[in-house]
Scaffold this motif. Structure first.
Motif, PDB file in Angstrom:
ATOM      1  N   ASN A  37      48.762  -8.596  30.622  1.00  0.00           N
ATOM      2  CA  ASN A  37      49.479  -9.352  31.785  1.00  0.00           C
ATOM      3  C   ASN A  37      49.713  -8.265  32.962  1.00  0.00           C
ATOM      4  OD1 ASN A  37      49.132 -11.678  30.698  1.00  0.00           O
ATOM      5  ND2 ASN A  37      51.045 -12.028  30.061  1.00  0.00           N
ATOM      6  N   SER A  58      51.865  -8.144  27.025  1.00  0.00           N
ATOM      7  CA  SER A  58      52.463  -7.785  28.313  1.00  0.00           C
ATOM      8  C   SER A  58      51.524  -6.607  28.845  1.00  0.00           C
ATOM      9  CB  SER A  58      54.012  -7.352  27.983  1.00  0.00           C
ATOM     10  OG  SER A  58      53.981  -6.235  26.975  1.00  0.00           O
ATOM     11  N   ASP A  65      39.252  -9.441  34.902  1.00  0.00           N
ATOM     12  CA  ASP A  65      40.345 -10.499  34.462  1.00  0.00           C
ATOM     13  C   ASP A  65      40.111 -11.111  33.140  1.00  0.00           C
ATOM     14  OD1 ASP A  65      42.897 -11.462  35.565  1.00  0.00           O
ATOM     15  OD2 ASP A  65      42.103 -13.290  35.526  1.00  0.00           O
ATOM     16  N   ALA A 125      41.596 -10.803  28.870  1.00  0.00           N
ATOM     17  CA  ALA A 125      42.164 -11.788  27.969  1.00  0.00           C
ATOM     18  C   ALA A 125      41.721 -11.611  26.522  1.00  0.00           C
ATOM     19  CB  ALA A 125      41.941 -13.210  28.574  1.00  0.00           C
ATOM     20  N   ARG A 156      46.269  -7.282  34.313  1.00  0.00           N
ATOM     21  CA  ARG A 156      45.480  -8.164  35.041  1.00  0.00           C
ATOM     22  C   ARG A 156      45.972  -8.434  36.502  1.00  0.00           C
ATOM     23  NH1 ARG A 156      44.711 -13.319  31.067  1.00  0.00           N
ATOM     24  NH2 ARG A 156      43.437 -14.151  32.590  1.00  0.00           N
ATOM     25  N   ASN A 157      47.636  -8.404  36.536  1.00  0.00           N
ATOM     26  CA  ASN A 157      48.270  -8.378  37.816  1.00  0.00           C
ATOM     27  C   ASN A 157      47.997  -7.271  38.704  1.00  0.00           C
ATOM     28  OD1 ASN A 157      49.424 -10.779  37.341  1.00  0.00           O
ATOM     29  ND2 ASN A 157      51.296  -9.804  36.365  1.00  0.00           N
TER      30      ASN A 157
END
Lengths: 432, 242
Positions: B173, B170, B157, B161, B176-177
């Motif tokens: 993200n 996007s 995670d 970044a 990561r989700n």
């Protein structure tokens, strides 16, 4: 290292008739040549020992890379040593700091070729020591460039201090009375300090020491080949030490007996040390113990009696276990234990050669000279090697990237797989 | 028209037919697709079109070396191997002719910096494979040690970044989700290189928290599990046909 022709010169002065003296000198020269040539072949065979031992201690995905390093550094090292190294090490040494002739040897006396051949094998040994320590994460090209510099400069310059002047003059350490019969320091410690510099610049392998402070063992892929490599090195060492008489002399028996006993004691020393600290009796450590015994006795094999050779080997084995623990605490990743085996045990062996010198034991002056020689080796080799690897890292890149490390250097560097039937990493090839 | 232009550029029109030129371009595009992101890929195809399309095969190595720079240097052999295979195998299935894409790229009409800017796609075969690999790897890590697996996810995670140079925000993200929740289909498209780097990231995290030995084993088992699933699918398809 005994200078060539000493025995021939002695024999030539024997009170024989001129004809007999000439025959005897020829016979002696022939015998010397045969022995030193065989010894050179035995020392060359040590390359196979190193290759098997180091690749066995590495993961399967890096086995080809390790073998290729051993194979090619011997080739590159031999060429460079013939071109430059031999002259720096053994050429006429007026200053005491480096030789000035005998570069790219073309035409020479018969025994000079034999001597060059034997010394080339020593250079190949010195250069290959670092390969094991730096295994599994080093760019191949950068490693080979390092090998060139080691055989051209680092090894021969120090060698000229301790053994130099075979063709005139003398090295400054040799003038002081420094004892290093076959190279505990000249060959092995020098290799060990180069390895130390290499692993400092490289850093540990991915995952060896984790982010939360834990250390993860990375077992080698073939302990059988490690053992075979150990046996081959042991055998080769009889040429390494026995051949360092550079003559078919009578003391080869003592030298090789000392060599053998020290190796055996080294294994026992490592075994006892492991038992003392209640660690498992690792085969790799015990084998490293025997090699440490061999490294340690290399300096004093010709000047010790067998009981002291045993003590030298026994302590050498303990030194390896302590050295490996020290590197572990310092978070230095030496894949095969080369720094402990060659660097630390080499230091101990060179000191032992001064401490246990037959007929002049515990002579503080001799021990001081030994200490100076050991320190000089470190002070010359380590900073120069550190600078060399640092520059290589900044220019051509020393450390392989993490994706190459994941896939293994066999695939990333050579596009070959050591064990295609077993290695799942090959599947990456299909996916790109 | 496209092929004619490119052939004329090389001044060797007699050496190669239009059809052959198009097929070669498709072959090069198909061969390079797994290795490069869109902009690098289109640059590479243009380079091939303008300088290497009509040269002898022996110069292909030079082309490959020219396009495989930086971290791609280590892939030179793989790229060349794939390229030669596609060029020489007349039966190999090829992607559509990329010429329209190339022209649009030169005209600045393709937003290559963000493949995610296009509408969400249905998962391709590669995307499915990618998701399965990640899911299986995470499950195996969980089975080995739940806390360490959690640390690996956190590691990935944080590391994701830092991927802003090679992925859109996007995409980052979403990944990561997805990795924290470990489920569902990914809506964005990811290039093979992006997928590979994400898998490598998880492997690196596994190395750090499980050790390289276990990480290697789990990585190997993950690949094997996907291969196994593929084999099962093949068998199912065959039996359905029967």
């Amino acid at each position: 290292m005994k200078k060539p022709f000493t025995l021939i010169a002695l024999l030539a002065t024997l009170p024989l008739s001129n004809a007999n003296a000439a025959d005897t000198a020829t016979l002696t020269l022939n015998m010397d040549t045969v022995w030193v040539a065989i010894a050179a072949a035995l020392v060359f065979f040590m390359q196979a020992g190193f290759a098997l031992l180091e690749s066995g201690m590495s993961r399967a995905k890096n086995s080809v890379n390790v073998i290729m390093k051993n194979y090619v550094d011997a080739c590159v090292g031999s060429l460079v040593y013939w071109l430059v190294g031999f002259g720096i090490m053994f050429g006429i040494n007026h200053s005491g700091w480096f030789g000035e002739d005998h570069f790219f040897v073309n035409v020479a006396d018969d025994f000079d070729y034999t001597f060059l051949m034997f010394q080339t094998m020593f250079a190949a040994t010195a250069v290959t020591i670092a390969s094991g320590a730096m295994a599994e994460r080093t760019h191949y090209r950068a490693y080979l460039l390092g090998a060139v510099i080691i055989t051209a400069i680092i090894y021969p310059v120090y060698g000229s201090w301790a053994w130099g002047g075979a063709y005139g003059g003398s090295g400054w350490l040799a003038d002081m009375g420094f004892i290093d019969f076959a190279g505990s320091t000249v060959v092995h410690s020098v290799g060990g300090w180069v390895a130390l510099a290499g692993i400092l610049v490289l850093g540990p392998r991915m995952g060896r020491f984790s982010n939360d402070g834990r250390a993860h063992p990375i077992p080698g892929h073939n302990l059988t080949s490690v053992a075979l490599g150990g046996f081959i090195l042991w055998l080769g060492w009889f040429g390494f030490n026995g051949g360092s008489t550079v003559a078919a002399s009578a003391n080869i028996g003592l030298i090789n007996l000392n060599t053998h006993l020290s190796a055996a004691a080294g294994a026992v020393g490592a075994l006892l040390a492991l038992m003392a600290i209640r660690a498992p009796i690792y085969m790799t450590t015990v084998i490293n113990g025997s090699i440490a015994g061999l490294v340690a006795i290399t300096a004093g094999a010709a000047t010790m009696t067998p009981p002291f050779a045993i003590i030298t080997g026994l302590v050498g084995g303990v030194v390896v276990v302590a050295g490996e623990r020290l590197l572990y605490l310092l978070r230095l990743d030496d894949v095969v234990g080369a720094v402990s085996v060659h660097g630390f045990a080499g230091v101990w062996g060179t000191l032992a050669a001064g401490i246990f010198k037959h007929g002049d034991m515990f002579n503080s002056t001799q021990i001081l000279i030994q200490f100076i020689g050991i320190s000089a080796a470190f002070l010359w080799t380590f900073p120069v090697a550190l600078l060399m690897y640092y520059l290589l890292d900044k220019t051509v890149g020393l450390r392989a990237d993490s994706i190459s490390e994941q896939r293994g250097l066999d695939f990333a560097e050579h596009y070959e797989i050591g064990y295609p039937e077993f290695q799942l990493e090959k599947l990456h090839e299909k996916r790109g | 028209m496209a092929a004619i232009m490119s052939v004329e550029t090389n001044g060797d029109a007699s050496a190669i037919s239009l059809e052959e030129m198009t097929r070669m371009r498709q072959a090069v595009y198909t061969a390079l697709l797994p290795f490069f992101e869109t902009n690098a890929l289109l640059e590479a195809i243009w380079l091939w079109e303008e300088e290497y399309a009509t040269v002898d095969d022996v110069l292909i190595r030079r082309f490959v070396q020219e396009v495989c720079t930086g971290e791609m240097t280590i892939m030179v052999n793989s790229v060349q191997h794939n390229l030669m295979a596609h060029i020489n195998d007349g039966e190999a299935p090829l992607e559509d002719d990329p010429y329209r894409l190339m022209v649009a790229y030169r005209a600045g009409h393709v937003d290559t910096s963000s493949p995610a800017s296009t509408a969400p796609e249905s998962p391709t075969e590669n995307m499915q494979l990618f998701q399965t690999l990640l899911t299986n790897m995470n499950r195996m890590l969980e089975a080995e040690n739940r806390y360490s697996a959690y640390l690996v996810r956190n590691y990935a995670d944080e590391a994701l970044a830092e991927y802003r140079g090679s992925m859109s925000i996007s995409q980052i993200n979403e990944l990561r989700n997805w990795m924290q929740n470990n489920g569902g289909d990914l809506r964005h498209h990811y290039s093979a290189k992006q997928m590979s780097s994400v898998l490598h990231l998880v492997y690196t995290g596994a190395c750090a928290y499980f050790g390289p030995k276990l990480a290697n084993d789990i990585h190997g088992m993950t690949i094997k599990s996907v291969e196994g699933a593929g084999a099962v699918d093949d068998i199912m398809a065959e039996s359905a046909e029967e």
